[in-house]
Design a protein around this motif. Sequence first.
Motif, PDB file in Angstrom:
ATOM      1  N   ALA A 197       7.734  60.488  -4.537  1.00  0.00           N
ATOM      2  CA  ALA A 197       8.649  60.183  -5.352  1.00  0.00           C
ATOM      3  C   ALA A 197       9.930  60.320  -4.367  1.00  0.00           C
ATOM      4  N   TRP A 198      10.877  59.803  -5.134  1.00  0.00           N
ATOM      5  CA  TRP A 198      12.398  59.488  -4.624  1.00  0.00           C
ATOM      6  C   TRP A 198      13.087  60.488  -5.747  1.00  0.00           C
ATOM      7  N   PHE A 199      13.840  61.481  -5.144  1.00  0.00           N
ATOM      8  CA  PHE A 199      14.877  62.136  -6.080  1.00  0.00           C
ATOM      9  C   PHE A 199      16.192  61.757  -5.242  1.00  0.00           C
ATOM     10  N   ARG A 200      17.331  62.379  -6.033  1.00  0.00           N
ATOM     11  CA  ARG A 200      18.774  62.187  -5.724  1.00  0.00           C
ATOM     12  C   ARG A 200      19.329  63.341  -6.232  1.00  0.00           C
ATOM     13  N   GLN A 201      20.540  63.872  -5.449  1.00  0.00           N
ATOM     14  CA  GLN A 201      21.237  64.993  -5.994  1.00  0.00           C
ATOM     15  C   GLN A 201      22.791  64.893  -5.369  1.00  0.00           C
ATOM     16  N   THR A 202      23.565  65.092  -6.469  1.00  0.00           N
ATOM     17  CA  THR A 202      25.165  65.034  -5.940  1.00  0.00           C
ATOM     18  C   THR A 202      25.311  66.727  -6.083  1.00  0.00           C
ATOM     19  N   PRO A 203      26.516  67.022  -5.392  1.00  0.00           N
ATOM     20  CA  PRO A 203      27.075  68.429  -5.525  1.00  0.00           C
ATOM     21  C   PRO A 203      27.177  68.712  -7.073  1.00  0.00           C
ATOM     22  N   GLY A 204      26.676  69.979  -7.010  1.00  0.00           N
ATOM     23  CA  GLY A 204      26.947  70.668  -8.337  1.00  0.00           C
ATOM     24  C   GLY A 204      26.232  70.219  -9.560  1.00  0.00           C
ATOM     25  N   LYS A 205      25.133  68.937  -9.198  1.00  0.00           N
ATOM     26  CA  LYS A 205      24.146  68.510 -10.259  1.00  0.00           C
ATOM     27  C   LYS A 205      22.835  69.016  -9.736  1.00  0.00           C
ATOM     28  N   GLU A 206      21.942  69.111 -10.746  1.00  0.00           N
ATOM     29  CA  GLU A 206      20.355  69.135 -10.749  1.00  0.00           C
ATOM     30  C   GLU A 206      19.886  67.731  -9.934  1.00  0.00           C
ATOM     31  N   ARG A 207      18.805  68.213  -8.924  1.00  0.00           N
ATOM     32  CA  ARG A 207      18.137  67.021  -8.429  1.00  0.00           C
ATOM     33  C   ARG A 207      17.538  66.330  -9.289  1.00  0.00           C
ATOM     34  N   GLU A 208      17.401  64.816  -9.536  1.00  0.00           N
ATOM     35  CA  GLU A 208      16.985  64.003 -10.427  1.00  0.00           C
ATOM     36  C   GLU A 208      15.965  62.863 -10.087  1.00  0.00           C
ATOM     37  N   GLY A 209      14.957  62.784 -10.681  1.00  0.00           N
ATOM     38  CA  GLY A 209      13.931  62.005 -10.096  1.00  0.00           C
ATOM     39  C   GLY A 209      14.579  60.307 -10.386  1.00  0.00           C
ATOM     40  N   VAL A 210      14.400  59.573  -9.261  1.00  0.00           N
ATOM     41  CA  VAL A 210      14.677  58.464  -9.301  1.00  0.00           C
ATOM     42  C   VAL A 210      13.244  57.347  -9.448  1.00  0.00           C
ATOM     43  N   ALA A 211      12.390  57.624  -8.982  1.00  0.00           N
ATOM     44  CA  ALA A 211      10.908  56.644  -8.825  1.00  0.00           C
ATOM     45  C   ALA A 211       9.972  57.439  -8.326  1.00  0.00           C
ATOM     46  N   VAL A 212       8.721  57.075  -8.854  1.00  0.00           N
ATOM     47  CA  VAL A 212       7.483  57.983  -8.419  1.00  0.00           C
ATOM     48  C   VAL A 212       6.511  56.804  -8.482  1.00  0.00           C
ATOM     49  N   LEU A 213       5.577  56.890  -7.484  1.00  0.00           N
ATOM     50  CA  LEU A 213       4.411  56.339  -7.293  1.00  0.00           C
ATOM     51  C   LEU A 213       3.403  57.197  -7.366  1.00  0.00           C
ATOM     52  N   TYR A 214       2.351  56.836  -8.145  1.00  0.00           N
ATOM     53  CA  TYR A 214       1.282  57.849  -8.640  1.00  0.00           C
ATOM     54  C   TYR A 214       0.096  56.693  -8.694  1.00  0.00           C
ATOM     55  N   PHE A 215      -1.148  57.584  -9.012  1.00  0.00           N
ATOM     56  CA  PHE A 215      -2.403  56.964  -9.241  1.00  0.00           C
ATOM     57  C   PHE A 215      -2.763  56.146  -8.023  1.00  0.00           C
ATOM     58  N   SER A 216      -2.752  56.766  -6.694  1.00  0.00           N
ATOM     59  CA  SER A 216      -2.943  56.141  -5.510  1.00  0.00           C
ATOM     60  C   SER A 216      -2.032  55.239  -5.057  1.00  0.00           C
ATOM     61  N   GLY A 217      -0.858  55.062  -5.646  1.00  0.00           N
ATOM     62  CA  GLY A 217       0.354  54.050  -5.422  1.00  0.00           C
ATOM     63  C   GLY A 217       0.159  52.776  -6.293  1.00  0.00           C
ATOM     64  N   GLU A 218      -0.858  52.964  -7.132  1.00  0.00           N
ATOM     65  CA  GLU A 218      -1.121  51.594  -8.058  1.00  0.00           C
ATOM     66  C   GLU A 218      -0.127  51.542  -9.118  1.00  0.00           C
ATOM     67  N   LEU A 219       0.615  52.511  -9.599  1.00  0.00           N
ATOM     68  CA  LEU A 219       1.194  52.728 -10.649  1.00  0.00           C
ATOM     69  C   LEU A 219       2.616  53.403 -10.395  1.00  0.00           C
ATOM     70  N   ASN A 220       3.831  52.939 -10.946  1.00  0.00           N
ATOM     71  CA  ASN A 220       5.174  53.365 -10.812  1.00  0.00           C
ATOM     72  C   ASN A 220       5.794  53.996 -11.894  1.00  0.00           C
ATOM     73  N   TYR A 221       6.615  54.659 -11.625  1.00  0.00           N
ATOM     74  CA  TYR A 221       7.812  54.995 -12.860  1.00  0.00           C
ATOM     75  C   TYR A 221       9.149  54.789 -12.100  1.00  0.00           C
ATOM     76  N   TYR A 222      10.061  54.300 -13.058  1.00  0.00           N
ATOM     77  CA  TYR A 222      11.542  54.234 -12.640  1.00  0.00           C
ATOM     78  C   TYR A 222      12.430  55.058 -13.723  1.00  0.00           C
ATOM     79  N   ALA A 223      13.397  55.880 -13.247  1.00  0.00           N
ATOM     80  CA  ALA A 223      14.294  56.447 -14.253  1.00  0.00           C
ATOM     81  C   ALA A 223      15.018  55.144 -14.878  1.00  0.00           C
ATOM     82  N   ASP A 224      15.456  55.396 -15.943  1.00  0.00           N
ATOM     83  CA  ASP A 224      16.295  54.267 -16.695  1.00  0.00           C
ATOM     84  C   ASP A 224      17.552  53.669 -15.987  1.00  0.00           C
ATOM     85  N   PHE A 225      18.245  54.571 -15.235  1.00  0.00           N
ATOM     86  CA  PHE A 225      19.511  54.195 -14.490  1.00  0.00           C
ATOM     87  C   PHE A 225      19.343  53.439 -13.197  1.00  0.00           C
TER      88      PHE A 225
END
Length: 125
Positions: free
Chosen positions: A35-63
Amino acid sequence: QVQLVESGGGSVQAGGSLRLSCAASGSTVSARSMAWFRQTPGKEREGVAVLYFSGELNYYADFVKGRFTISQDNAKNTVYLQMNSLKPEDTAMYYCAAGPWRAYFDTAPSAYNYWGQGTQVTVSS
């Protein structure tokens, strides 16, 4: 022990593109959720994109949906995040993370055992 090393961050103008890389050692990326996450000062780390199921499936944050693409190169044991149409609000420290293999996506930071050192992305207007 899994080691993750990110690269590819930098400064770009709005509308530009960057490709982040995450080179893994100690484990194969296809055997893990990545997965890739991102974080800015003062904010929680948020998920951006995920590869799962041996890289065959993915997920993206709406933003980032439609602008970012997560992929992996098994031969290079590397995960990428292609970021297009960047916006100033994409400015953040970006982290690569590795967790156990899953048949579902998980965007909770606590679901990932290993983290890279982060790479800064700055988007100017």
